[in-house]
Design a protein around this motif. Structure first.
Motif, mmCIF file in Angstrom:
data_model
loop_
_atom_site.group_PDB
_atom_site.id
_atom_site.type_symbol
_atom_site.label_atom_id
_atom_site.label_comp_id
_atom_site.label_asym_id
_atom_site.label_seq_id
_atom_site.Cartn_x
_atom_site.Cartn_y
_atom_site.Cartn_z
ATOM 1 N N ASN A 112 15.405 43.813 -8.576
ATOM 2 C CA ASN A 112 16.800 43.373 -8.578
ATOM 3 C C ASN A 112 16.924 41.891 -8.856
ATOM 4 O O ASN A 112 16.116 41.099 -8.392
ATOM 5 N N GLY A 113 17.936 41.566 -9.615
ATOM 6 C CA GLY A 113 18.243 40.159 -9.836
ATOM 7 C C GLY A 113 17.621 39.562 -11.085
ATOM 8 O O GLY A 113 17.974 38.463 -11.495
ATOM 9 N N VAL A 114 16.705 40.288 -11.723
ATOM 10 C CA VAL A 114 16.034 39.721 -12.901
ATOM 11 C C VAL A 114 16.918 39.774 -14.157
ATOM 12 O O VAL A 114 16.627 39.098 -15.141
ATOM 13 N N LYS A 116 18.252 43.022 -15.156
ATOM 14 C CA LYS A 116 18.003 44.367 -15.684
ATOM 15 C C LYS A 116 19.298 45.008 -16.188
ATOM 16 O O LYS A 116 19.354 45.494 -17.319
ATOM 17 N N THR A 117 20.329 44.991 -15.340
ATOM 18 C CA THR A 117 21.599 45.608 -15.722
ATOM 19 C C THR A 117 22.192 44.938 -16.957
ATOM 20 O O THR A 117 22.651 45.604 -17.888
ATOM 21 N N THR A 118 22.156 43.623 -16.946
ATOM 22 C CA THR A 118 22.696 42.861 -18.077
ATOM 23 C C THR A 118 21.950 43.208 -19.359
ATOM 24 O O THR A 118 22.561 43.407 -20.417
ATOM 25 N N THR A 119 20.641 43.303 -19.262
ATOM 26 C CA THR A 119 19.825 43.614 -20.441
ATOM 27 C C THR A 119 20.136 45.017 -20.954
ATOM 28 O O THR A 119 20.252 45.234 -22.166
ATOM 29 N N GLY A 284 21.336 34.089 -22.273
ATOM 30 C CA GLY A 284 22.686 33.835 -21.781
ATOM 31 C C GLY A 284 23.257 35.077 -21.125
ATOM 32 O O GLY A 284 22.639 36.138 -21.144
ATOM 33 N N GLU A 285 24.434 34.920 -20.529
ATOM 34 C CA GLU A 285 25.030 36.038 -19.790
ATOM 35 C C GLU A 285 25.895 36.933 -20.662
ATOM 36 O O GLU A 285 26.291 38.011 -20.235
ATOM 37 N N GLY A 286 26.204 36.479 -21.857
ATOM 38 C CA GLY A 286 27.133 37.213 -22.723
ATOM 39 C C GLY A 286 26.502 38.435 -23.375
ATOM 40 O O GLY A 286 25.271 38.589 -23.412
HETATM 41 P P1 GDP Z 1 19.743 43.027 -11.994
HETATM 42 O O1 GDP Z 1 19.923 42.949 -10.517
HETATM 43 O O2 GDP Z 1 18.330 42.879 -12.379
HETATM 44 O O3 GDP Z 1 20.385 44.205 -12.613
HETATM 45 O O4 GDP Z 1 20.433 41.703 -12.571
HETATM 46 P P2 GDP Z 1 21.810 41.503 -13.319
HETATM 47 O O5 GDP Z 1 21.756 42.086 -14.656
HETATM 48 O O6 GDP Z 1 22.932 41.882 -12.425
HETATM 49 O O7 GDP Z 1 21.766 39.920 -13.511
HETATM 50 C C1 GDP Z 1 21.693 39.019 -12.435
HETATM 51 C C2 GDP Z 1 22.393 37.724 -12.859
HETATM 52 O O8 GDP Z 1 21.654 37.123 -13.919
HETATM 53 C C3 GDP Z 1 23.793 37.947 -13.396
HETATM 54 O O9 GDP Z 1 24.609 36.899 -12.937
HETATM 55 C C4 GDP Z 1 23.613 37.869 -14.903
HETATM 56 O O10 GDP Z 1 24.762 37.419 -15.569
HETATM 57 C C5 GDP Z 1 22.490 36.862 -15.031
HETATM 58 N N1 GDP Z 1 21.697 37.006 -16.270
HETATM 59 C C6 GDP Z 1 21.080 38.095 -16.775
HETATM 60 N N2 GDP Z 1 20.426 37.813 -17.930
HETATM 61 C C7 GDP Z 1 20.643 36.505 -18.179
HETATM 62 C C8 GDP Z 1 20.231 35.593 -19.218
HETATM 63 O O11 GDP Z 1 19.513 35.898 -20.162
HETATM 64 N N3 GDP Z 1 20.661 34.289 -19.082
HETATM 65 C C9 GDP Z 1 21.454 33.885 -18.035
HETATM 66 N N4 GDP Z 1 21.809 32.606 -17.980
HETATM 67 N N5 GDP Z 1 21.825 34.712 -17.055
HETATM 68 C C10 GDP Z 1 21.452 35.998 -17.118
#
Ligand code: GDP
Length: 304
Positions: A112-114, A116-119, A284-286
């Motif tokens: 969690n937090g890496v 994953k969901t965003t990717t 980035g986050e986009g």
């Molecule tokens: P998960 O818990 O692994 O699913 O993580 P999330 O996808 O929820 O991402 C955790 C935080 O990292 C969120 O605030 C995302 O916007 C941010 N994040 C994810 N990928 C990137 C990235 O490549 N660059 C930046 N700056 N932030 C990112």
């Protein structure tokens, strides 16, 4: 040029240190090598990979002794790229979906937090843009927030998400997702799994079970396993790569958050040490901030 933008911090740090280390030098002496070693280690390239790079440079410069700064830069660039191309398994490219595979199943793992969901969201967006019909599965069932976040991304991209309640069996979600994908005639399934690094045996059992159950629906699934690592966490990313590769067959890596760190060198070290291609980097986050990793461009960008 987006690549350069996302990596500004790493570049600024690496290049300015490098420039200082070689300023006024026309020879690669012990001092230059020591400085270089320090720069690579502080960029999170990792000790093993750093030593390999230093050894390559030592070998090379004993042949041509006197060098200007530009030539020295050039040698560094060539040796780092050379190391990556020798040790990496071929050229990393984006996922290529074989024509005869339907649905293509991508299992995504990572703590969690890496990111994953965003990717997963960014990938779904890319696939959809390429004209594929995508279905997502929320098999990381440990946290309600993880399922909600994935729903947000599914809505944003405009793809269906198969989910159950928090705490349900990840394998059961994966099974449902594949069945749903088959019945919808989908091209690509992305399954979000395993957000916890409990202990190694549990992780292995969970992932093995998810795979086994998925194979009841799609015989040779998953076709790829993508491990997502946070590039800003340095040694933690190495440690996670170690644990996940021990627990399951990881076929590719995504390294996120390189825009927020000066430690982009972690990509070089991880790629070298685990012999698994880094396919994507997050900058980035986009929704558009996921790039196919090109090692030559990446190394080059550090020397510009
Ligand atoms: P998960 O818990 O692994 O699913 O993580 P999330 O996808 O929820 O991402 C955790 C935080 O990292 C969120 O605030 C995302 O916007 C941010 N994040 C994810 N990928 C990137 C990235 O490549 N660059 C930046 N700056 N932030 C990112």
């Amino acid at each position: 040029e987006t690549l350069d933008k996302g990596l500004e911090k790493s570049k600024a740090s690496f290049f300015s240190k490098l420039t200082k280390a070689v300023a006024g030098k026309s020879k690669v002496d012990v001092e230059v090598l020591d400085n270089l070693e320090e720069i690579l280690i502080s960029s999170d390239v990792g000790v093993n990979t750093t030593l390999k790079i230093i050894t390559r440079i030592e070998k090379r410069v004993s042949e041509d002794k006197y060098l200007g700064t530009d030539e020295l830069n050039q040698i560094l660039r060539e040796e780092i790229s050379g190391l990556l191309s020798e040790t990496n398994l071929g050229e990393a490219t984006e996922f290529v979906i074989p024509i005869n595979v339907k649905p293509y199943v991508l299992m995504v793992v990572g703590v969690n937090g890496v990111g994953k969901t965003t990717t997963i969201g960014k990938l779904a967006y890319q696939f959809k843009k390429q004209g594929y019909k995508v279905v997502l599965g929320a098999a990381d069932t440990f946290r309600a927030a993880a399922i909600d976040q994935l729903q947000v991304w599914a809505d944003r991209v405009g793809v269906p998400l198969v989910k159950q309640q928090m705490g349900s069996d990840p394998a059961s979600v994966a099974f449902d997702t594949l069945q749903s994908a088959v019945s919808q005639n989908a091209d690509i399934v992305i399954i979000d799994t395993a957000g916890r690094l409990h202990n190694k045996v549990n992780l292995m059992n969970e992932l093995t079970k998810v795979k086994r159950v998925m194979q009841k629906v799609v015989a040779d699934s998953p076709h790829d396993v993508l491990l997502v690592l946070d590039g800003s966490t340095g040694q933690n990313a190495f440690e996670q790569a170690k644990q996940f590769t021990a627990a399951t067959e990881v076929t590719s890596l995504a390294v996120t958050k390189l825009d927020g760190t000066a430690k982009g060198g972690v990509v070089i070290g991880i790629s070298d040490q685990f012999q698994i291609p880094v396919k994507y980097i997050g900058v980035g986050e986009g929704i558009e901030d996921l790039q196919v990793f090109n090692k030559y461009e990446f190394v080059d960008s550090f020397f510009k």
